[in-house]
Design a protein around this motif. Structure first.
Motif, short mmCIF file in Angstrom:
data_model
loop_
_atom_site.label_atom_id
_atom_site.label_comp_id
_atom_site.label_asym_id
_atom_site.label_seq_id
_atom_site.Cartn_x
_atom_site.Cartn_y
_atom_site.Cartn_z
N SER A 187 51.00 -70.60 4.25
CA SER A 187 50.00 -70.61 3.20
C SER A 187 50.26 -71.83 2.32
CB SER A 187 50.06 -69.34 2.34
OG SER A 187 51.26 -69.32 1.59
N GLN A 208 49.31 -73.38 -1.74
CA GLN A 208 48.75 -73.04 -3.04
C GLN A 208 48.54 -74.29 -3.87
OE1 GLN A 208 51.80 -70.35 -4.37
NE2 GLN A 208 51.00 -68.65 -3.16
N TYR A 258 48.20 -75.42 -7.98
CA TYR A 258 48.44 -75.05 -9.37
C TYR A 258 47.95 -76.18 -10.26
CZ TYR A 258 51.83 -71.54 -7.68
OH TYR A 258 52.45 -70.48 -7.06
N LEU A 317 48.57 -70.80 -11.24
CA LEU A 317 48.00 -70.73 -9.90
C LEU A 317 46.48 -70.81 -9.95
CD1 LEU A 317 48.52 -70.19 -6.83
CD2 LEU A 317 48.14 -67.77 -7.36
N THR A 368 45.16 -69.74 -3.37
CA THR A 368 46.01 -69.68 -2.19
C THR A 368 45.11 -69.77 -0.96
OG1 THR A 368 47.64 -68.28 -3.28
CG2 THR A 368 47.68 -68.32 -0.89
N GLY A 381 54.60 -72.45 1.43
CA GLY A 381 55.55 -71.35 1.60
C GLY A 381 56.76 -71.77 2.40
#
Lengths: 113, 111
Positions: B31, B33, B35, B45, B48, B92
């Motif tokens: 994954s 993400q 921010y 955040l 995702t 991740g």
């Protein structure tokens, strides 16, 4: 409103001092993390913890240690502060981070003189 | 350690312009993400993305995850001064909990 609280926004310490940075979360998260943030380098992982009394080294653990005696509290310790540890320190907590992301505190800007 | 490279490092544009920032890696992520961080605060955040090729929209922000899950982009339409901030991507780690961050793109939107 859920929160990660870092005890100090700004700290100035002398070289050689032992420094404690405190972080408390109220979300009952099992995972907690300490990062430092430096211009051009982004966030670098220092230590993390998946449960009370456990800890794992991140990418740059040298010169640091951590303590997690209670689920909601994760402390970063600089055993003997040095000038190259001057930085912004960010604490975060999460459920499964890859799914839900981190909740960060506002950061502690530490200056070591 | 999986490395994430973000480009450009700095971006300064006028209000109303469109922009795209990039996050690239040689590693595959389960994954990714995005921010946003404002001065004096921790990152917050935005989104995702999990599936290769996935596109997510958040008002004027469009996020895309590359087909091979190694890269991502963030497109902002009609940027506003309130979009000013540091945009960070994070991927991740091996156990999906210890995320690794890029250095960020610092965006300034001038009125």
């Amino acid at each position: 409103d859920v929160k990660v609280t870092q005890s100090s926004r700004y700290l100035v310490k002398r070289t050689g001092e032992k420094v404690f940075l405190e972080c408390v979360q109220d979300m009952d998260h099992e995972n907690m993390f300490w990062y430092r943030q430096d211009p051009g380098l982004g966030l670098r992982l220092i230590y993390f913890s998946y449960d009370v009394k456990m800890k794992e080294k991140g990418d740059i653990p040298e010169g640091y240690s951590v303590s997690r005696e209670k689920k909601e509290r994760f402390s970063l310790i600089l055993e003997s502060a040095s000038t190259n540890q001057t930085s912004m320190y960010l604490c975060a907590s999460s459920l499964i981070a890859a799914d839900y992301g981190y909740t960060f505190g506002s950061g502690t800007r530490l200056t070591v003189v | 350690t999986q490395l994430l490279e973000q480009s450009p490092q700095f971006l300064s544009i006028q209000e109303g312009e469109n922009l795209t920032v990039y996050c690239n890696s040689s590693s595959v992520f389960s994954s990714l993400q995005w921010y946003r961080q404002e001065p004096g605060e921790g990152p917050v955040l935005l989104v995702t993305v999990v599936t290769g090729g996935e596109v997510k929209k958040l008002k004027r922000l469009t996020f895309q995850f590359g087909d091979a899950r190694k890269d991502s982009s963030l497109h902002i339409t009609a940027a506003q001064p309130g979009d000013t901030g540091l945009y960070l991507c994070a991927g991740g780690g091996g156990n999906n909990n210890d995320m690794r961050f890029g250095a960020g793109t610092r965006l300034t939107v001038k009125p």
